[in-house]
Design an enzyme around this catalytic site. Structure first.
Site, PDB file in Angstrom:
ATOM      1  N   ASP A   1       0.823  -0.975  -0.010  1.00  0.00           N
ATOM      2  CA  ASP A   1      -0.156  -0.042  -0.189  1.00  0.00           C
ATOM      3  C   ASP A   1       1.073   1.006   0.495  1.00  0.00           C
ATOM      4  OD1 ASP A   1      -2.035   1.784   0.041  1.00  0.00           O
ATOM      5  OD2 ASP A   1      -2.834   0.791   1.778  1.00  0.00           O
ATOM      6  N   TRP A   2       0.597   2.256  -0.473  1.00  0.00           N
ATOM      7  CA  TRP A   2       1.472   3.623  -0.488  1.00  0.00           C
ATOM      8  C   TRP A   2       1.835   3.960   0.471  1.00  0.00           C
ATOM      9  CZ3 TRP A   2       0.468   0.919  -4.736  1.00  0.00           C
ATOM     10  CH2 TRP A   2       0.598   1.313  -6.065  1.00  0.00           C
TER      11      TRP A   2
END
Length: 805
Positions: A235-236
């Protein structure tokens, strides 16, 4: 003979330097992977989903604040799940994939398959259901649709990411059985049946280890047990220790950070702490994804946004749930004099805030649809959509709405959660609607007996006034075509066929995780174990507002004549069952039949029943159809912690069939035979799970520890020295340095993006709950600056000066 993508990737990786392999471990920027020009590898893009494409224009933020290209906004997962239709999910996925191909996007970030543990999770609108089978099958359908276009899907957020509060640092403490049986099951189904190109790991820790470096999760379970052959992407901003992530099975870090973590990977290989083979495996998988993206880019295909918009309308119609229809008030005739009350009728809520918030192709409002269909309607807003409305204005809006409703033959009243009421990054703290809206419903029902409430929002809300209106139509967040879909349903041009994919409780206090959500500063304990959704409410015999699977139609259906192909079989055999459904009314309509399995055990605690199949059919008035389904009896058991595997104990099982979990008129028994295995007996040490309390679901600490099988980690200790890179800005907010950092973070965020009102809370939470290590990887701070700040926080100013200089 043409080489496969895997063979091509292997040949390219063999030509790469170690530095080039390490460079592939992270993106070029926020959305693009790195190119290696000398080997012919071009950059490919990964962009947000999951209910439509959000391709960023200009500045690269991953919060859904910046502008994006126009794309069709389909119903969010919470809405689409109510269709109980994996084929429809596949059609929606294909449309999203076609738009990705048109926009040169190699991977779209979705679907999400996390369980709905609590209705308060701010991101529940992106998730399908409280049931892992339904979630897994819908996610698999969407993945198949996306990838039929050559676009890659990214199944997220893996795993146990069921809250937004402290999502980047919280440790989800969960027992083995609950993890595999409830929270990994949907991902397993989606991986095995959908075969996604990528899986996105979550921010949080799972039983102590960050998901981005959790080898048990990313390698042992995902790759070895489930056979996943694709790429794992973070995930970012979810990466904690990049070299440890590569060793654990995390292939790609996003977004890029100009080589900051690539250098750590390279150093780990050079000093021998990271095997070169692990880096080679990562480079292989990243290269395969780049080659797939390049291949998809070369194979353009038609993309008709107008047709996609019509699909969005159809999907909203198929997903809306008729919760109540006393006296057959609906469908209504357009010619009836009507009042349309509620600001959402003209300013609709059809998606939520956060990274999934896209720029819609064409939004159709309910008001416009009323007018276009020739309805005899007048309008009053009833409430304001902005915050902090003066009381005098609220009273005037109420009076105006009541005046518009008086004397009308019917009232269409639009209410629901406001735009800022549910968003990525922030959990709700209440299930209540805004007080002004509750007052509006009560007063409108007091002046008109024929009120239809049209309810919007991404998750369940408390409905203290549910007995007052004659009809309630639930739309969830129905996408850009929801306005037209609603009016089509109200006027009978379409017939409601959606069913609830999650239980709607009477009140927040009734929910199983209420006493443990969202946890303490350091951990969130899943004390309720397997008792999520209908599994809990039925075991605890707790009344609910609307049961799992509830949903009415404009006709009626009768179930009859359940037959099993055999009454005695071996575990692992296919069990055939058949039954009749008859449309006993006068309207052609669709019906979803749910099939549950029930088994009782004195040794192991079990829910009263579990969903094991469902099907959706269409019937003409008076028509009867014989439905036939096959059940895999190997799926009817539970995760046995003594075997560390799925287990189906022998004995009698009851197969139940009906329209909802609360209404199963058909039942038949089957005897399953299989080898007996030892089963975990926790009656002496954790009796609460066998006999659930009738009041709040409070699990004593020692009983949860017995279920967990180990001493529980520290739950809620206050942050104190020595501070570490894992501490968040919120942890140090009581210090001068912490306050300055928060001020700096708020300023940086506000300068980077111009947020809408509903996004400001998300932005504030993002800043305050960001750990210091994430500020380095996101390039808000340098490594030296972070180390210097920590020295200051820990009372070492001289050391800090050396680090900062």
């Amino acid at each position: 003979m043409q080489q496969t993508i895997k063979q091509q990737a292997a040949a390219l990786v063999a030509q790469m330097t170690v530095e080039e392999k390490a460079a592939l471990c992270s993106g070029q920027d926020c959305w693009n992977l790195k190119a290696i020009e000398r080997l012919g590898l071009a950059p490919v893009a990964m962009m947000d989903g999951p209910h439509g494409l959000r391709k960023q224009i200009g500045s690269t933020d991953n919060l859904g604040i910046g502008e994006s290209v126009p794309a069709v906004c389909f119903p969010t997962a919470s809405a689409l799940a109510c269709s109980f239709d994996p084929t429809l999910a596949q059609q929606v996925g294909q449309a999203i994939g076609e738009e990705c191909v048109q926009e040169d996007v190699a991977v779209v970030l979705g679907p999400g398959a996390n369980m709905k543990r609590s209705p308060l999770c701010g991101r529940n609108f992106e998730y399908f259901s409280e049931d892992p089978l339904l979630s897994g099958l819908l996610a698999a359908g969407m993945i198949r649709g996306i990838q039929s276009t050559g676009t890659g899907a990214s199944l997220k957020h893996f795993a146990v990411n069921n809250q937004e509060k402290r999502r980047m640092t919280v440790n989800a403490v969960i027992d083995e059985r609950t993890l595999h049986e409830t929270y990994l099951r949907a991902f397993e189904i989606a991986v095995k049946q959908g075969k996604p190109d990528t899986v996105m790991c979550a921010y949080n820790r799972l039983n102590g280890a960050y998901c981005s470096e959790n080898e048990t999760l990313l390698t042992d379970v995902l790759r070895r047990r489930w056979g996943f052959g694709g790429l794992v992407v973070s995930d970012w901003g979810a990466v904690h220790d990049r070299a440890a992530g590569v060793a654990a099975g995390l292939d790609l870090e996003m977004p890029g950070n100009h080589g900051y973590n690539d250098a750590k990977v390279l150093a780990a290989v050079q000093n021998g702490s990271l095997p070169l083979q692990a880096l080679d495996d990562t480079a292989q998988r990243v290269t395969e994804l780049i080659l797939k993206g390049m291949q998809s880019r070369a194979a353009k295909r038609p993309c008709d946004l107008t047709a996609h918009h019509q699909l969005a309308v159809h999907a909203a119609e198929q997903s809306a749930v008729l919760l109540k229809n006393d006296g057959g008030l609906l469908p209504a005739a357009p010619a009836r004099s009507a009042a349309v009350i509620g600001a959402f009728a003209k300013t609709p809520r059809y998606q939520a805030a956060g990274s999934s918030k896209l720029n819609p192709f064409r939004v159709e409002t309910a008001w416009d649809a009323f007018v276009e269909q020739g309805a005899a309607v007048t309008y009053a807003p009833g409430y304001a959509l902005r915050q902090n409305v003066p009381q005098t204005e609220e009273e005037n809006l109420l009076r105006e709405a009541c005046a518009a409703a008086q004397g009308k033959e019917i009232v269409y009243l639009f209410v629901g959660l406001p735009e800022g009421g549910e968003t990525e990054g922030v959990d709700r703290t209440t299930m209540a609607l805004p007080p002004q809206q509750n007052r509006l419903v009560e007063q409108i029902c007091g002046v008109n007996p024929n009120v239809v409430v049209v309810l919007v929002g991404g998750a369940p809300v408390e409905l203290p006034w549910a007995a007052l209106p004659k009809a309630i139509l639930l739309c969830y967040l129905g996408g850009e075509g929801a306005g037209r879909a609603v009016v089509n349903l109200l006027f009978g041009r379409s017939v409601p066929c959606g069913k609830l994919a999650e239980t709607w409780p009477l009140q927040l206090a009734d929910t199983p995780a209420n006493c443990a959500f969202p946890g303490g500063r350091r951990t969130v304990e899943y004390r309720e174990s397997i008792y999520v959704g209908y599994r809990y409410y039925e075991k605890a015999q707790k009344p609910v507002r609307f049961a799992f699977g509830h949903g009415l139609s404009y006709t009626q259906f009768a179930y009859s004549d359940l037959r099993l192909g055999q009454s005695n079989c071996q575990v692992g055999d296919a069990l055939t069952l058949s039954f009749n459904i008859t449309n006993t009314g006068g309207v052609r309509a669709k019906e979803t039949a749910l099939v549950f399995a029930a088994h009782e055990s004195e040794t192991v605690f079990l829910p009263p029943k579990q969903l094991c199949a469902f099907t959706k059919i269409e019937l003409a008035p008076g028509e009867c159809k014989r439905v036939e389904l096959q059940l895999d009896t190997a799926e009817l058991g539970y995760h046995n912690t003594l075997l560390h595997d799925w287990y189906v104990p022998g004995g009698s099982y009851t197969i139940l069939v009906g329209p909802s979990s609360a209404n199963c008129p058909l039942a038949a028994a089957v005897q399953l035979n299989g080898p007996a295995q030892p089963e975990p007996d926790l009656r002496a040490v954790a009796p609460v799970y066998y006999d659930l309390p009738k009041g709040p679901f409070v699990v004593p600490e020692q009983q949860f520890a017995a279920l967990y099988g180990a001493p529980l980690p520290v739950h809620d200790a206050p942050a104190q020295r020595p501070y570490t890179p894992e501490n968040t800005l919120e942890d140090v907010a009581h210090t001068l340095i912490g306050r300055l950092l928060i001020r700096y973070g708020d300023s940086t965020m506000s300068k980077a993006v111009q947020a809408e009102e509903e996004q400001t809370e998300m932005m504030a939470a993002t800043v305050r709950e960001m750990p210091l290590f994430a500020m380095v990887s996101s390039e808000e701070l340098t490594q030296g600056q972070m180390e210097g700040i920590l020295e200051l926080l820990n009372g070492h100013p001289l050391r800090a000066i050396k680090k900062l200089l």
